[in-house]
Write a protein that holds these residues in place. Structure first.
Motif, PDB file in Angstrom:
ATOM      1  N   ALA A  17       0.829  -1.209   0.000  1.00  0.00           N
ATOM      2  CA  ALA A  17       0.000   0.000   0.000  1.00  0.00           C
ATOM      3  C   ALA A  17       0.863   1.259   0.000  1.00  0.00           C
ATOM      4  CB  ALA A  17      -0.927  -0.015   1.210  1.00  0.00           C
ATOM      5  N   CYS A  86      -5.471   1.983   2.849  1.00  0.00           N
ATOM      6  CA  CYS A  86      -5.458   0.515   2.845  1.00  0.00           C
ATOM      7  C   CYS A  86      -4.400  -0.061   3.786  1.00  0.00           C
ATOM      8  CB  CYS A  86      -5.213  -0.006   1.434  1.00  0.00           C
ATOM      9  SG  CYS A  86      -6.658   0.122   0.356  1.00  0.00           S
ATOM     10  N   PHE A  92      -9.885   0.983   5.543  1.00  0.00           N
ATOM     11  CA  PHE A  92     -10.191   0.376   4.244  1.00  0.00           C
ATOM     12  C   PHE A  92     -11.683   0.180   4.050  1.00  0.00           C
ATOM     13  CE2 PHE A  92     -11.161  -3.645   2.049  1.00  0.00           C
ATOM     14  CZ  PHE A  92     -10.765  -3.301   0.763  1.00  0.00           C
ATOM     15  N   GLN A 307      -6.454  -4.732  -3.621  1.00  0.00           N
ATOM     16  CA  GLN A 307      -7.904  -4.802  -3.440  1.00  0.00           C
ATOM     17  C   GLN A 307      -8.350  -6.201  -3.060  1.00  0.00           C
ATOM     18  OE1 GLN A 307      -9.984  -4.975  -7.023  1.00  0.00           O
ATOM     19  NE2 GLN A 307     -11.971  -5.298  -6.037  1.00  0.00           N
ATOM     20  N   MET A 310      -7.103  -7.299   0.494  1.00  0.00           N
ATOM     21  CA  MET A 310      -7.827  -6.671   1.595  1.00  0.00           C
ATOM     22  C   MET A 310      -9.247  -7.225   1.712  1.00  0.00           C
ATOM     23  SD  MET A 310      -5.717  -4.711   3.078  1.00  0.00           S
ATOM     24  CE  MET A 310      -6.837  -3.855   4.181  1.00  0.00           C
TER      25      MET A 310
END
Length: 377
Positions: A17, A86, A92, A307, A310
């Motif tokens: 990140a 993030c 997030f 993406q 997470m």
């Protein structure tokens, strides 16, 4: 099976990140570079638009670069903010619903960058055809200095020939086929002028001469602009026979029609000169845009991994656990087939002979039938 599956620990996700946050800010700078390249190319095209035809098609390239550059600044600025948040699972959550649309928009933007790079390399034929017709029309309107809509054509053509050291469309002989002197500068009582006008079916005053802007500044002798037709039948002055004939013809005294006239004019056509200029410019811009596209593709790949990793962390329910990230959750074929079915279902409509699930739906009611005595009239 997922495509490009990679496992990330909590520390690796945070590091990813942070790196993506930095790369997104670099992408903002590259977006500004794209916009600047589009502005530069547009200025260069507008500078010589009077010698071009169908400028709208050619102008598609700078407008694409400018729009892509502005989009890059906006998208990557938002991406930097998302990637910074993030690093923490709680932060997030507010971007969870936004991240997938952001990835889709980034993919479309990256495709636009690639399209801009391909346009830089693919507009060669359209630009050449535009210059071929545009230069021909500009030479035709060269004499119309008293027409309001064309009064600047002469100045543009002269500036073009002086700056790019060129003459005519393909060469200096192109000026022999157009009347480039305005009629108000001709002595209509002169028999020579009248004979020339009558000798042409269109009534044009044609002569084997060129404008002053065709004269080469590198010539040591005077510029001979008239009576140039017989130069093609003489030997070139770089040969021994040419030098001998040049010295014996009295050309050193500046006589018109001397062999010096051939070397005192620019030999290159303006279409070739402009094509070389624009080709070098577009190739440089295309190479720069292609490098930016590869960089944006790298950033998009990293954002996609972040993406999916997470989201898997949220599914596991443990922020400190190891989670997988991928580019595609299923194979390319399965993803393409799924998306195709979704698009197909959007356009599906029911036909008259098909069963509509919204019609004749049976309902269960516990209502008791009314006695027949109540229904009697």
């Amino acid at each position: 099976m997922a495509v490009g599956r990679v496992s990330f620990t909590k520390a690796e996700r945070e590091r990813l990140a942070e790196v993506l946050w930095l790369l997104n800010w670099v992408s903002v700078v590259t977006g500004a570079i794209l916009f600047s390249l589009g502005v530069f190319l547009k200025v260069e095209l507008l500078r010589w638009q009077e010698v071009m035809s169908e400028v709208t098609v050619v102008m598609l390239l700078p407008h694409t670069l400018m729009a892509t550059g502005i989009s890059a600044c906006c998208i990557n600025y938002l991406g930097a903010k998302i990637c910074l948040d993030c690093t923490d699972t709680n932060r997030f959550l507010r971007w969870k619903l936004v991240l997938m649309p952001y990835v889709v928009c980034s993919f479309c933007f990256t495709a636009c960058v690639l399209m801009g790079a391909l346009l830089c390399l693919g507009l060669h034929s359209q630009l050449e055809a535009s210059l071929l017709i545009g230069l021909k029309d500009a030479m035709w309107y060269y004499k119309d200095t008293d027409v309001p809509a064309r009064c600047s054509v002469k100045r543009t053509v002269d500036a073009l020939q002086l700056q790019f050291q060129c003459c005519g469309n393909h060469g200096y002989t192109d000026w022999f086929t157009v009347q480039w002197i305005n009629r108000r500068y001709l002595n209509m009582t002169d028999s020579y002028v009248q004979d020339r006008l009558r000798s042409n079916v269109d009534g044009r005053y044609l002569m084997d001469a060129v404008p002053f802007s065709c004269c080469s500044a590198l010539s040591a002798g005077p510029c001979v602009q008239q009576h140039l037709s017989n130069l093609q039948s003489r030997p070139h002055p770089d040969t021994a026979r040419g030098r001998l004939e040049y010295l014996s013809s009295g050309a050193l005294s500046g006589l018109s029609g001397g062999l010096r006239g051939e070397v005192s004019l620019w030999r290159k056509g303006c279409r070739q000169a402009l094509m070389e200029h624009y080709t070098d410019t577009m190739q440089s811009i295309g190479l720069t845009t292609l490098i930016i596209w590869l960089f944006e593709l790298l950033v998009l790949t990293g954002v996609r991994y972040l993406q999916t990793a997470m989201e898997n962390v949220l599914r596991l329910g443990d922020p400190a656990s190891q989670a997988d990230g991928w580019l595609l959750e299923n194979s390319f074929a399965h993803t393409a087939r799924t998306n195709f079915n979704i698009i197909k279902s959007l356009g599906k409509c029911y036909q008259g002979d098909e069963e509509d699930p919204n019609i004749n739906v049976p309902t269960n009611t516990n209502e008791e039938e009314l006695p027949s005595s109540l229904t009697a009239v």
